[in-house]
Design an enzyme around this catalytic site. Structure first.
Site, PDB file in Angstrom:
ATOM      1  N   ARG A  93       0.851  -1.199   0.000  1.00  0.00           N
ATOM      2  CA  ARG A  93       0.000   0.000   0.000  1.00  0.00           C
ATOM      3  C   ARG A  93       0.884   1.245   0.000  1.00  0.00           C
ATOM      4  O   ARG A  93       1.835   1.339   0.753  1.00  0.00           O
ATOM      5  CB  ARG A  93      -0.881  -0.019   1.252  1.00  0.00           C
ATOM      6  CG  ARG A  93      -2.017   0.977   1.177  1.00  0.00           C
ATOM      7  CD  ARG A  93      -2.998   0.720   2.289  1.00  0.00           C
ATOM      8  NE  ARG A  93      -4.194   1.529   2.168  1.00  0.00           N
ATOM      9  CZ  ARG A  93      -5.286   1.323   2.873  1.00  0.00           C
ATOM     10  NH1 ARG A  93      -5.331   0.330   3.727  1.00  0.00           N
ATOM     11  NH2 ARG A  93      -6.333   2.103   2.735  1.00  0.00           N
TER      12      ARG A  93
ATOM     13  N   GLN B 298      -0.662 -15.969 -10.212  1.00  0.00           N
ATOM     14  CA  GLN B 298       0.021 -16.977  -9.397  1.00  0.00           C
ATOM     15  C   GLN B 298      -0.883 -18.189  -9.137  1.00  0.00           C
ATOM     16  O   GLN B 298      -0.414 -19.327  -9.145  1.00  0.00           O
ATOM     17  CB  GLN B 298       0.500 -16.350  -8.083  1.00  0.00           C
ATOM     18  CG  GLN B 298       1.512 -15.255  -8.341  1.00  0.00           C
ATOM     19  CD  GLN B 298       2.383 -14.904  -7.145  1.00  0.00           C
ATOM     20  OE1 GLN B 298       2.045 -15.186  -6.009  1.00  0.00           O
ATOM     21  NE2 GLN B 298       3.503 -14.285  -7.413  1.00  0.00           N
TER      22      GLN B 298
ATOM     23  N   VAL C  10       1.372 -14.737   2.037  1.00  0.00           N
ATOM     24  CA  VAL C  10       1.887 -13.764   3.011  1.00  0.00           C
ATOM     25  C   VAL C  10       1.597 -12.338   2.560  1.00  0.00           C
ATOM     26  O   VAL C  10       1.259 -11.471   3.354  1.00  0.00           O
ATOM     27  CB  VAL C  10       3.413 -13.955   3.218  1.00  0.00           C
ATOM     28  CG1 VAL C  10       3.976 -12.910   4.172  1.00  0.00           C
ATOM     29  CG2 VAL C  10       3.705 -15.365   3.728  1.00  0.00           C
TER      30      VAL C  10
ATOM     31  N   ASN D   9       0.113  -8.914   1.422  1.00  0.00           N
ATOM     32  CA  ASN D   9      -1.156  -8.286   1.827  1.00  0.00           C
ATOM     33  C   ASN D   9      -1.917  -7.672   0.645  1.00  0.00           C
ATOM     34  O   ASN D   9      -1.295  -7.303  -0.342  1.00  0.00           O
ATOM     35  CB  ASN D   9      -0.860  -7.179   2.849  1.00  0.00           C
ATOM     36  CG  ASN D   9      -0.538  -7.778   4.195  1.00  0.00           C
ATOM     37  OD1 ASN D   9      -1.183  -8.719   4.628  1.00  0.00           O
ATOM     38  ND2 ASN D   9       0.472  -7.238   4.865  1.00  0.00           N
TER      39      ASN D   9
ATOM     40  N   ASP E 232       0.363 -12.107  13.766  1.00  0.00           N
ATOM     41  CA  ASP E 232      -0.564 -11.499  14.733  1.00  0.00           C
ATOM     42  C   ASP E 232      -0.666 -12.360  15.996  1.00  0.00           C
ATOM     43  O   ASP E 232      -0.687 -11.854  17.120  1.00  0.00           O
ATOM     44  CB  ASP E 232      -1.951 -11.345  14.104  1.00  0.00           C
ATOM     45  CG  ASP E 232      -1.896 -10.622  12.764  1.00  0.00           C
ATOM     46  OD1 ASP E 232      -1.358  -9.511  12.731  1.00  0.00           O
ATOM     47  OD2 ASP E 232      -2.371 -11.179  11.762  1.00  0.00           O
TER      48      ASP E 232
ATOM     49  N   HIS F 245      -6.387 -10.293   8.472  1.00  0.00           N
ATOM     50  CA  HIS F 245      -5.092  -9.724   8.857  1.00  0.00           C
ATOM     51  C   HIS F 245      -5.134  -8.227   8.517  1.00  0.00           C
ATOM     52  O   HIS F 245      -4.568  -7.762   7.533  1.00  0.00           O
ATOM     53  CB  HIS F 245      -3.960 -10.429   8.110  1.00  0.00           C
ATOM     54  CG  HIS F 245      -2.615  -9.789   8.323  1.00  0.00           C
ATOM     55  ND1 HIS F 245      -1.978  -9.801   9.531  1.00  0.00           N
ATOM     56  CD2 HIS F 245      -1.811  -9.103   7.482  1.00  0.00           C
ATOM     57  CE1 HIS F 245      -0.828  -9.147   9.420  1.00  0.00           C
ATOM     58  NE2 HIS F 245      -0.705  -8.713   8.183  1.00  0.00           N
TER      59      HIS F 245
END
Length: 289
Positions: free
Chosen positions: A47, A67, A84, A86, A114, A142
């Site tokens: 981001r 993918q 993994v 985000n 987390d 997440h």
């Protein structure tokens, strides 16, 4: 990026790791995804300042569409896929939808970081090591809506196991600052070191994969983002949602029958709602991509 990869390769060689036999660097899907036992999908679009979550989802749908299709085409059907990058839950769902020949239960996303953060906060508060804390739960996404739950967690104090609420005797901290600290820990790391979590994320990936491979210890459960189909907690099907799981023979099983109070139920539903919205947005982009 191939030059950068060559630098990573040199570093790996220079570690002289006793278990590392060979490393292949490539930018070709047919080489990278061929006959895998485990696929750890780390790469995603991060981001950027001023970026809406919708823009982030759009960029990542494109990546994980490719993918997922590559997994479907080139890899073993028994592969364990760990996402993994985000937004990890929805990226994982996208990859799974693009790989219909691989069982949905073979896909999981990382909420172990987390989980480890929650364990560490409890350990720090009680002055014990993280190993003395078990069965914390991360429910949901997440993201900052995740729900770190210690209602079922135990801590070892002076040789005996005690419930975390009983051990801490500080309900307002556990229902307030503890939750927000874990929810916002990733942002706090970025603010402090101007880069996102690296070593702690890597450790969490290792924990996650090791538990898939060797199973969880008797009497312990861990948090993992998995497909929500058929769960007993009222979470809608077809979401990639973090649940407490036990793992045996490389297969996860949701820990059923945990009593859920109203406080928890509200937070679990809130994070499910966010995931449902993300899914809807991602599916729109998938259809038009």
């Amino acid at each position: 990026m191939m030059g950068v990869l060559d630098g990573v390769l040199m570093e790996l060689q220079d570690c002289a790791l006793p278990l590392l036999k060979d490393v292949t660097t490539t930018d070709k899907e047919e080489i990278a995804f061929k006959d895998l036992d485990v696929a750890i999908l780390v790469g995603s679009m991060p981001r950027r300042d001023g970026m809406e979550r919708k823009d982030l989802l759009k960029a990542n749908v494109k990546i994980f569409k490719c993918q997922g299709a590559a997994l479907d085409k080139y890899t073993k059907k028994s592969v364990k896929v760990i996402v993994v990058g985000n937004p990890t839950n929805t990226n994982c769902l996208t990859a799974s939808k693009m790989a219909p020949s691989i069982p949905k239960k073979n896909f999981s996303c990382l909420t172990r970081l987390d989980h480890n953060r929650a364990k560490a906060q409890i350990a720090l508060k009680l002055g014990v090591t993280s190993d003395d804390v078990k069965n914390v739960i991360i429910w949901g996404n997440h993201s900052s809506t995740q729900y770190p739950d210690v209602n079922h967690a135990k801590v070892k104090l002076q040789g005996k196991e005690v419930g975390v609420y009983e051990a801490l005797k500080d309900d307002s901290w556990l229902k307030g600052e503890f939750i927000t600290t874990v929810q916002q820990r990733g942002a706090a790391v970025i603010k402090a070191r101007k880069l996102s979590s690296a070593m702690s994320a890597t450790k969490a990936i290792c924990d996650h994969v090791r538990d898939i491979w060797f199973g969880t210890p008797e009497g312990e459960f861990v948090s993992t983002g998995i497909i929500s189909d058929g769960n007993s907690y009222g979470i809608p099907d077809d979401l990639l949602y973090s649940f407490p799981v036990t793992i045996k023979d490389k297969t996860w099983k949701v820990v059923d029958g945990l009593p859920i109070n109203d406080f928890s139920s509200e937070k679990m539903d809130l994070t499910a709602k966010e995931l449902a919205e993300e899914k809807e947005t991602a599916l729109e982009f998938l259809a038009s991509a």
